[in-house]
Design an enzyme around this catalytic site. Structure first.
Site, PDB file in Angstrom:
ATOM      1  N   THR A  28      63.868 -95.867 105.892  1.00 40.29           N
ATOM      2  CA  THR A  28      62.921 -95.644 106.902  1.00 40.29           C
ATOM      3  C   THR A  28      64.212 -94.439 107.280  1.00 40.29           C
ATOM      4  OG1 THR A  28      62.624 -98.328 107.315  1.00 40.29           O
ATOM      5  CG2 THR A  28      63.128 -96.702 109.042  1.00 40.29           C
ATOM      6  N   VAL A  29      65.541 -94.631 107.273  1.00 40.81           N
ATOM      7  CA  VAL A  29      66.454 -93.588 107.912  1.00 40.81           C
ATOM      8  C   VAL A  29      66.411 -92.090 107.324  1.00 40.81           C
ATOM      9  CG1 VAL A  29      69.042 -93.831 108.750  1.00 40.81           C
ATOM     10  CG2 VAL A  29      68.213 -95.863 108.620  1.00 40.81           C
ATOM     11  N   ALA A  48      74.260 -76.380 115.627  1.00 45.17           N
ATOM     12  CA  ALA A  48      74.974 -76.144 114.519  1.00 45.17           C
ATOM     13  C   ALA A  48      75.787 -75.227 114.756  1.00 45.17           C
ATOM     14  CB  ALA A  48      74.315 -76.560 113.190  1.00 45.17           C
ATOM     15  N   GLU A 144      78.679 -92.594 112.599  1.00 45.46           N
ATOM     16  CA  GLU A 144      78.126 -93.602 114.105  1.00 45.46           C
ATOM     17  C   GLU A 144      76.809 -94.029 113.859  1.00 45.46           C
ATOM     18  OE1 GLU A 144      78.915 -91.984 116.937  1.00 45.46           O
ATOM     19  OE2 GLU A 144      77.991 -93.868 117.544  1.00 45.46           O
ATOM     20  N   GLY A 202      60.407-101.579 110.470  1.00 42.05           N
ATOM     21  CA  GLY A 202      61.562-100.872 110.129  1.00 42.05           C
ATOM     22  C   GLY A 202      63.051-101.164 110.517  1.00 42.05           C
ATOM     23  N   ASP A 216      75.356-108.658 109.533  1.00 42.29           N
ATOM     24  CA  ASP A 216      75.601-107.189 109.896  1.00 42.29           C
ATOM     25  C   ASP A 216      75.850-107.088 111.026  1.00 42.29           C
ATOM     26  OD1 ASP A 216      73.548-104.831 109.656  1.00 42.29           O
ATOM     27  OD2 ASP A 216      73.544-105.381 111.392  1.00 42.29           O
ATOM     28  N   LYS A 220      79.580-104.567 112.240  1.00 36.75           N
ATOM     29  CA  LYS A 220      79.212-103.554 112.954  1.00 36.75           C
ATOM     30  C   LYS A 220      81.093-104.205 113.321  1.00 36.75           C
ATOM     31  CE  LYS A 220      74.687-102.881 112.656  1.00 36.75           C
ATOM     32  NZ  LYS A 220      73.332-103.346 113.233  1.00 36.75           N
ATOM     33  N   GLY A 317      65.749 -99.003 113.930  1.00 35.30           N
ATOM     34  CA  GLY A 317      64.818 -97.889 113.786  1.00 35.30           C
ATOM     35  C   GLY A 317      64.802 -96.937 113.223  1.00 35.30           C
TER      36      GLY A 317
END
Ligand code: NDP
Ligand code: HSE
Length: 448
Positions: A28-29, A48, A144, A202, A216, A220, A317
């Protein structure tokens, strides 16, 4: 040199220097990260000052469909295509879980790569080892996306709020749980259906148990508590209750009394140390945390100089998370991460430490639900037990049952004044022994 990975890339990109990057884990990511790099190269190049050139994307199964279109030659199942290529400087490591993610991360560091990751489970479990190794090798790890998806909370706590002593941090840190509870509250959705929808969208972890049982959010919270307070707490030592046993009746009773139930992660300094826990909590309707819906996350932070600041946005997501990953890749490519990584000394012996306080002594107001036999004297017995444990009752809710009702067991809701967690637990244990109180009593904190 062909400076573009797609037709129509701007002249700017074609003329620019490029930094080769790779992705490991194209789920997903990872697919979202690939899409941002490939479809919005101009944007990343502008920020950048160089093109982030996606050289390789490592997967397990080359035949599986991916949610992105990769240029030919980018997809590989061989990690050595990345570790063996000294021109690849930055790697987004987007495999979930502990292994092989840990081993792969170490191999990537050892082959000279700077890492960007969204894997909070890995950092919460092996942060000390990975950060030490990165420091030894002169490399960096940016993370992050590991907390609150697209909400930039790591940078804010570790950099923007660094002039403060943070005193309190309260967050909705698991998008899946918040989505499920919102679906149950707003649409009367069935719990299992809401979990399945969170997976399909997702939001959920590969094993959604980690989302709904509070693990989870605890992982975090351990990361944030480390950044904000220097707490070296293993996430499994954080008292945690998930939403997996949350009953729709409690959502309704809470609403009736003017509260919504949120899976809240709390880290705050109190007398005796750092209060840390994750638990379904009643939050007053209309306050910012109560109105966080769906897969959104939010974190309310109090600093001694800044006062209260509030962060809100999608915490799970594909694209929100990819947004955080790509920003970290840009920061890493231009050298900003190396500076903060070096100065922060995260998970090192050089940090100031704060210890976790005894959870049994942590004060709070509580919502209690008992299923009781609807007959004379029950309320008095429960009130007596609470009184014996020095717990004061703030309000009581019991719906009137029709005179001809055959229902003999009814819910009795009690809101307490401030009491210590341990005292409430002891009182509940005593009450559970009464014959006219049925098993399955509920205790939830109320946010002040
Ligand atoms: P997915 O399960 O969708 O993707 C993980 C990917 O890792 C899969 O594509 C899988 O490959 C790949 N993978 C697993 N083992 C290997 C291996 N040995 N070599 C190469 N690839 C491998 O997970 P997500 O993308 O959802 O999550 C990735 C990380 O991001 C996790 O740590 C998660 O906690 C975190 N995260 C996720 C968010 C979300 O909203 N989904 C938000 C914030 C963080 P294959 O496809 O071949 O099976
Ligand atoms: N499964 C996680 C959640 C993803 O639902 O919040 C973001 O870390």
């Amino acid at each position: 040199m062909d400076g573009s990975q797609q037709a129509g890339s701007s002249r700017l990109q074609v003329e620019m220097q490029k930094t080769k990057v790779a992705i490991v884990g194209l789920g997903t990511v990872g697919s979202g990260v690939a899409r941002l790099l490939l479809d919005h190269g101009d944007r990343t190049a502008r920020h950048a000052g160089r093109v982030l050139w996606l050289e390789k994307a490592v997967v397990r199964d080359a035949l599986r469909g991916r949610d992105c279109d990769l240029p030919e030659g980018v997809l590989t199942t061989n990690l050595e295509d990345v570790t063996g290529d000294p021109e690849i400087k930055v790697v987004a490591q987007l495999i979930g879980g502990l292994e092989p993610a840990r081993t792969i991360m170490l191999k990537l560091l050892e082959s000279g790569k700077d890492i960007v990751t969204a894997n909070k489970a890995l950092l919460a479990e092996h942060g000390a080892e990975l950060f030490d190794r990165a420091r030894e090798l002169g490399r960096s790890i940016a993370f992050e996306a590991s907390v609150a998806g697209g909400v930039p909370i790591i940078a804010n706590i570790s950099q923007c709020l660094s002039a403060n002593q943070i005193t309190s941090l309260r967050g909705i840190l698991n998008g899946t749980s918040n989505f499920i509870v919102s679906q149950m509250e707003e649409h009367g959705a069935d719990y299992d259906e809401a979990v399945a929808e969170a997976q399909q969208r997702g939001y959920a972890e590969a094993d959604p148990t980690m989302d709904v049982d509070g693990s989870d959010a605890a992982q975090k919270l351990a990361i944030l508590a480390h950044l904000a307070f220097g707490a070296r707490v293993h996430w499994k030592d954080i008292p945690r209750i998930g939403i997996d046993n949350l009953h729709v009746d409690d959502i309704q009773f809470a609403l009736e009394m003017g509260y919504r139930i949120k899976l809240l992660a709390v880290a705050q300094l109190i007398d005796g140390g750092l209060e840390l826990h994750v638990s379904p909590t009643l939050v007053e309707v209309g306050t910012p945390l109560a109105e966080v819906r769906g897969a959104n996350n939010a974190i309310s932070v109090v600093g001694d100089a800044v006062g209260r600041v509030f962060f809100h946005g999608l915490g799970a997501g594909q694209m929100p998370t990819a947004s955080a990953v790509v920003a970290d890749m840009i920061d890493t490519a231009v050298g900003r991460t190396a500076i903060t990584f070096k100065t922060l000394q995260l998970w090192s012996d050089q940090e100031a430490r704060v210890e976790m306080c005894d959870y049994a002594k942590v004060p709070g107001r509580f919502y209690l639900r008992f299923m009781v036999d609807d007959h004379p004297g029950v309320l008095a017995k429960i009130a007596g037990a609470l009184g014996e444990h020095k717990i004061s009752i703030a309000s009581v809710l019991q719906h009137e049952a029709p005179e001809d009702s055959e229902e003999t067991i009814v819910p009795l809701i009690i809101m307490t004044h401030t009491a210590a967690e341990g005292a409430v637990q002891n009182a509940m244990d005593a009450i559970a022994a009464f014959n006219d109180v049925k098993p399955g009593s509920v205790r939830m904190r109320v946010l002040d």
